[in-house]
Design a protein around this motif. Structure first.
Motif, PDB file in Angstrom:
ATOM      1  N   GLU A 195      38.277  54.764  78.883  1.00  0.00           N
ATOM      2  CA  GLU A 195      37.288  55.844  78.983  1.00  0.00           C
ATOM      3  C   GLU A 195      37.890  57.155  78.483  1.00  0.00           C
ATOM      4  O   GLU A 195      37.247  57.903  77.723  1.00  0.00           O
ATOM      5  N   LEU A 196      39.123  57.448  78.893  1.00  0.00           N
ATOM      6  CA  LEU A 196      39.797  58.664  78.446  1.00  0.00           C
ATOM      7  C   LEU A 196      40.052  58.614  76.942  1.00  0.00           C
ATOM      8  O   LEU A 196      39.838  59.607  76.223  1.00  0.00           O
ATOM      9  N   PHE A 197      40.509  57.468  76.464  1.00  0.00           N
ATOM     10  CA  PHE A 197      40.815  57.307  75.049  1.00  0.00           C
ATOM     11  C   PHE A 197      39.580  57.553  74.194  1.00  0.00           C
ATOM     12  O   PHE A 197      39.619  58.318  73.216  1.00  0.00           O
ATOM     13  N   GLU A 198      38.476  56.908  74.547  1.00  0.00           N
ATOM     14  CA  GLU A 198      37.259  57.035  73.747  1.00  0.00           C
ATOM     15  C   GLU A 198      36.670  58.447  73.830  1.00  0.00           C
ATOM     16  O   GLU A 198      36.122  58.955  72.851  1.00  0.00           O
ATOM     17  N   ARG A 199      36.820  59.089  74.970  1.00  0.00           N
ATOM     18  CA  ARG A 199      36.237  60.417  75.147  1.00  0.00           C
ATOM     19  C   ARG A 199      37.065  61.506  74.473  1.00  0.00           C
ATOM     20  O   ARG A 199      36.510  62.449  73.905  1.00  0.00           O
ATOM     21  N   GLU A 200      38.391  61.383  74.515  1.00  0.00           N
ATOM     22  CA  GLU A 200      39.249  62.473  74.061  1.00  0.00           C
ATOM     23  C   GLU A 200      40.125  62.126  72.857  1.00  0.00           C
ATOM     24  O   GLU A 200      40.290  62.950  71.955  1.00  0.00           O
TER      25      GLU A 200
END
Length: 208
Positions: A22-27
């Motif tokens: 989730e963090l990877f895809e968002r940021e």
């Protein structure tokens, strides 16, 4: 056109893979792209719930050095590195390769990456083109995006890569893990096959 590619396999703390994704895809997707990095496929390992596999590419080693400095010294990584690193047990399993890269597949379905350690890399590459590639294609599992080891010096040592080994690897798409002939006379060890599911597939399935 062949480029410099990193195949990165992360071993994560149990239960944290979705947090990292989730963090990877968002940021980190747009953050790396802004630094000049081409993002490839991002995958869940279907046989290991604590493994995240992904690829990124660079035009050459000089561009890789510039882009990695831009991203890891930049505001996106600095803001979110502690959260990302908190999910990781090991982020050093990285193969530095030369090949076409491998984007996130447009069509849904599993992906398999087959990693071989040849006794003689040139001879195995010839055997692959003459025999393995047509045999796999005839069996309905045509090899995609064939890559070989890149032995240039790692000019961004803050991020280690695996050294002292030669690999030839390729991707296939489809439900079945491709069956390989006996390659023991040509390889140092049995081929490694990773069964992967694209992060994009999961987002489609969940309607995200």
């Amino acid at each position: 056109m062949n480029v410099i590619v990193e195949l990165r396999q992360y071993t994560l703390h149990p239960g944290t893979r979705d947090t990292l994704i989730e963090l990877f895809e968002r940021e980190f997707v747009t953050g790396q792209e802004a630094a000049g990095i081409t993002l490839g496929g991002r995958f869940r390992d279907l046989d290991d719930p604590d493994r995240f596999v992904w690829l990124r590419a660079f035009p050459d080693m000089a561009a890789r050095k510039r882009a990695l400095h831009a991203f890891y010294d930049g505001p996106v990584w600095q803001a979110h590195r502690d959260a990302a690193n908190a999910t990781m047990l090991d982020s050093d399993d990285v193969l530095l390769l030369r090949g076409p890269g491998f984007p996130a597949p447009e069509t849904p379905g599993p992906v398999v990456v087959t990693i071989c350690h040849p006794l003689d890399t040139a001879a195995f590459a010839d055997h692959f083109e003459q025999h393995l590639r047509p045999a796999l294609a005839a069996a309905g599992a045509p090899p995609l995006a064939v890559h070989r080891s890149e032995h240039a010096e790692n000019t961004f040592p803050a991020l280690p890569v695996r050294t002292g080994e030669d690999v030839l690897l390729w991707f296939t798409a489809g439900e079945a893990t491709p069956a390989l002939p006996d390659l023991s006379a040509r390889l140092k060890s049995a081929p490694q096959q990773l069964r992967l599911e694209s992060v994009r597939d999961v987002r489609r399935r969940l309607g995200a």
